[in-house]
Enzyme design. Structure first.
Site, PDB file in Angstrom:
ATOM      1  N   CYS A   1       0.867  -1.172   0.000  1.00 44.10           N
ATOM      2  CA  CYS A   1       0.000   0.000   0.000  1.00 44.10           C
ATOM      3  C   CYS A   1       0.909   1.229   0.000  1.00 44.10           C
ATOM      4  O   CYS A   1       2.028   1.178  -0.491  1.00 44.10           O
ATOM      5  CB  CYS A   1      -0.945  -0.016   1.200  1.00 44.10           C
ATOM      6  SG  CYS A   1      -0.098   0.046   2.789  1.00 44.10           S
ATOM      7  N   ARG A   2       0.460   2.318   0.576  1.00 48.27           N
ATOM      8  CA  ARG A   2       1.264   3.530   0.606  1.00 48.27           C
ATOM      9  C   ARG A   2       2.404   3.429   1.610  1.00 48.27           C
ATOM     10  O   ARG A   2       3.543   3.689   1.293  1.00 48.27           O
ATOM     11  CB  ARG A   2       0.378   4.741   0.932  1.00 48.27           C
ATOM     12  CG  ARG A   2       1.133   6.050   0.975  1.00 48.27           C
ATOM     13  CD  ARG A   2       0.183   7.224   1.238  1.00 48.27           C
ATOM     14  NE  ARG A   2       0.944   8.429   1.490  1.00 48.27           N
ATOM     15  CZ  ARG A   2       1.431   8.791   2.670  1.00 48.27           C
ATOM     16  NH1 ARG A   2       1.219   8.034   3.725  1.00 48.27           N
ATOM     17  NH2 ARG A   2       2.114   9.902   2.805  1.00 48.27           N
TER      18      ARG A   2
END
Length: 169
Positions: free
Chosen positions: A128-129
């Site tokens: 993800c981020r």
């Protein structure tokens, strides 16, 4: 009678025996309390699990494994070897800014481990981020599979910081 019921009955018996022991002053002066008479008999077999007890704990919960962190360098080597199914769990807007080459996009709010399909021989790696949402998706996946789940530690931010490439979808 299941083990938890035996344990409850044994504990109740222990409390009753202790309450009736009469010499409370002597027990206060002891350095180490000793087991009351009959203690061993009360707890005999209380720890033995039955088949019913084992069935009460779902397999996935009993064997759920922790997340395994991969560094950007480790992930880059895996991707180069071609044996990794990389899944990006970020939002559509985040993905529009760039993805790790070869990644599939399954946003966390639509991530369903049961719908990933049968294993195809590639190891699944999530990202993800920053690593938080991939850990959440990984926990769901580990619950279903009972196996360790790998994710990119630090997410795409760590990937970019390591100088690894991104592509526009």
């Amino acid at each position: 009678m299941n083990a938890s019921r035996k344990l409850l009955l044994a504990a109740s018996a222990l409390l009753a025996i202790t309450a009736c022991s009469g010499d409370s002053q002597a027990s206060k002066k002891r350095d180490a309390p000793s087991a009351p008479l009959g203690f061993e008999l009360a707890f005999a077999g209380a720890g033995a699990a039955t088949a019913d007890d084992a069935a009460a704990v779902p397999e996935a919960h009993a064997s759920a494994s922790p997340m395994i962190d991969l560094s950007p360098e480790q992930l880059a080597r895996r991707l180069a070897a071609g044996n990794t199914r990389l899944i990006d769990v970020r939002t559509d807007a985040e993905v529009a800014e760039g993805v790790i080459p070869g990644a599939e996009h399954i946003p966390l709010d639509r991530f369903d481990p049961a719908r990933l399909g049968p294993p195809d021989g590639r190891g699944v790696v999530l990202y993800c981020r920053s690593g938080k949402r991939s850990a959440m998706a990984g926990a769901k996946l580990a619950e279903v599979t009972g196996a360790p789940v790998e994710h990119l530690a630090g997410g795409i931010l760590a990937w970019e910081e390591a100088g690894e490439p991104l592509e526009k979808p």
